[in-house]
Scaffold this active site. Structure first.
Site, PDB file in Angstrom:
ATOM      1  CG  ASP A   1       0.570   7.654  -3.583  1.00 45.63           C
ATOM      2  OD1 ASP A   1       0.443   8.456  -4.533  1.00 45.63           O
ATOM      3  OD2 ASP A   1       0.137   7.886  -2.443  1.00 45.63           O
TER       4      ASP A   1
ATOM      5  CG  HIS B   1      -5.756   8.056   3.230  1.00 48.40           C
ATOM      6  ND1 HIS B   1      -4.990   8.720   2.319  1.00 48.40           N
ATOM      7  CD2 HIS B   1      -5.913   6.804   2.739  1.00 48.40           C
ATOM      8  CE1 HIS B   1      -4.690   7.905   1.306  1.00 48.40           C
ATOM      9  NE2 HIS B   1      -5.245   6.741   1.543  1.00 48.40           N
TER      10      HIS B   1
ATOM     11  CG  ASN C   1      -7.251   0.349  -0.514  1.00 44.91           C
ATOM     12  OD1 ASN C   1      -7.499  -0.615  -1.237  1.00 44.91           O
ATOM     13  ND2 ASN C   1      -6.206   1.126  -0.684  1.00 44.91           N
ATOM     14  CB  ILE C   2     -11.489  -1.655   4.701  1.00 44.00           C
ATOM     15  CG1 ILE C   2     -12.597  -1.298   3.702  1.00 44.00           C
ATOM     16  CG2 ILE C   2     -12.011  -1.542   6.144  1.00 44.00           C
ATOM     17  CD1 ILE C   2     -13.611  -2.389   3.493  1.00 44.00           C
TER      18      ILE C   2
ATOM     19  N   GLY D   1      -9.081   4.944   1.422  1.00 38.17           N
ATOM     20  CA  GLY D   1      -9.738   5.715   2.485  1.00 38.17           C
ATOM     21  C   GLY D   1     -11.221   5.450   2.544  1.00 38.17           C
TER      22      GLY D   1
ATOM     23  CG  ASP E   1      -2.042   0.880   1.248  1.00 42.27           C
ATOM     24  OD1 ASP E   1      -2.405   1.344   0.150  1.00 42.27           O
ATOM     25  OD2 ASP E   1      -2.635   1.125   2.328  1.00 42.27           O
TER      26      ASP E   1
ATOM     27  CB  SER F   1     -12.758   3.145   7.047  1.00 40.75           C
ATOM     28  OG  SER F   1     -11.811   2.093   7.029  1.00 40.75           O
TER      29      SER F   1
END
Ligand code: ZN
Length: 327
Positions: free
Chosen positions: A118, A192, A271-272, A229, A96, A231
């Site tokens: 990234d 995030h 993504n979590i 980000g 990540d 969640s």
């Protein structure tokens, strides 16, 4: 240098077929972050029990925390554990927010099957150059690569930005063709960390920019998109944390309904990280507050792990739509 370890030796797969199936089936593959044994066990068991493909996700600092060698063996052990349960779910190991060629190379040579580079904080051309370099090394070894265009606000292990800027759809086509990346993380309003949005009580979280996503889908039909980000900052865990001595004010996340809508589109990976951290912290706080004499780590890490298994299964079922898509 030691002999490189290829991901297939660890029983892992890259993300190519995972994303093709997710695109065809209108769901997203979950990418759960971990950095210790209990998180890894919970993520793998949660996905085994809900028959979901899974991407095990590690940031550079999480890899350092666990120790790169230890981490590789932990993942190999987790795959073996899944197979011993009679499960054949596809499992990928993904870096990540990789920020350099050297880190990407080290991960690829140590069993990672997927890499994110990234370069979103660089200029467009520098981002292309860095991503291209990683893609060349990765593709020679059948490892898949995720790039990023656009900047997410918020704080994560490796990244911190005060403000976001949305992905410009007109840049996406050029970026993908010049770099050869297999998937692309875009910025359409996720953020995030646990303090995603500054909203007053009762105020709505700003909606995701589905118009940008749709424009990208039209420009690159069938191309896998990634949401970071993402969640929900599950309110029941934030409440538990605050009830049992914690102090998390104004923690707020994305709407799960919107994420489910995104999962049914070209978004193939969600993504979590924060939600998993919250679930474990909530249970650990509750137990240590209610049983102050407890000092056996298994007595609080065990229940925290059980809670994370429940959370993973619920997410796969209700948000990702990935439950029941593998065996
Ligand atoms: Zn991220």
């Amino acid at each position: 240098m030691t002999t490189p370890v290829k991901y297939s030796e660890l029983g892992l797969v890259n993300t190519k077929e995972m994303f093709a199936s997710a695109m065809a089936g209108k769901y997203a593959v979950p990418a759960y972050n971990f950095n210790n044994m209990e998180q890894l066990q919970a993520i793998v068991l949660g996905c085994v029990q809900s028959k979901s493909p899974v991407i095990l996700q590690v940031s550079g600092s999480a890899r350092k925390y666990a120790n790169p060698i230890m981490l590789r063996h932990m993942v190999a052990g987790a795959v073996e554990m899944a197979r011993a349960e009679g499960s054949t779910i596809p499992i990928a190991l993904h870096l990540d927010h990789g920020d350099s060629f050297e880190l990407a190379q080290s991960c690829i040579d140590n069993g990672f099957s997927s890499i994110m580079l990234d370069g979103s904080h660089h200029s467009f051309d520098k981002n292309v150059e860095l991503t291209r370099q990683v893609v060349e090394y990765a593709h020679e070894r059948d490892v898949t690569v995720e790039g990023e265009l656009g900047v997410l606000a918020g704080v994560e292990d490796e990244v911190s930005h005060e403000t976001s800027h949305y992905t410009r759809p007109e840049e996406v086509e050029e970026f993908v063709s010049r770099t050869g990346v297999d998937s692309l993380a875009i910025s359409i309003g996720t953020s995030h960390g646990a303090y995603k949005f500054k909203v007053k009580p009762g105020e709505e979280v700003p909606p995701l920019r589905f118009d940008i996503l749709e424009e990208i889908e039209q420009l690159l039909p069938g191309y896998p998109i990634v949401l970071h980000g993402a969640s929900a900052v599950i309110p029941k865990y934030v409440e538990m944390i605050n009830k049992f001595g914690g102090k998390m004010e104004d923690a707020v996340g994305n709407s799960e309904e919107q994420l489910r809508r995104a999962a049914a589109s070209a978004v193939c990976k969600i993504n979590i990280d924060s939600d998993g951290r919250l679930a474990m912290t909530a249970i650990i706080r509750e137990i240590l507050t209610q049983k102050p004499s407890e000092f056996d780590p298994r007595k609080y890490l065990g229940p925290a792990r059980d809670e994370l298994i429940r959370m993973v299964k619920e997410k796969n079922e209700l948000v990702l739509g990935s439950a029941g898509r593998a065996k």
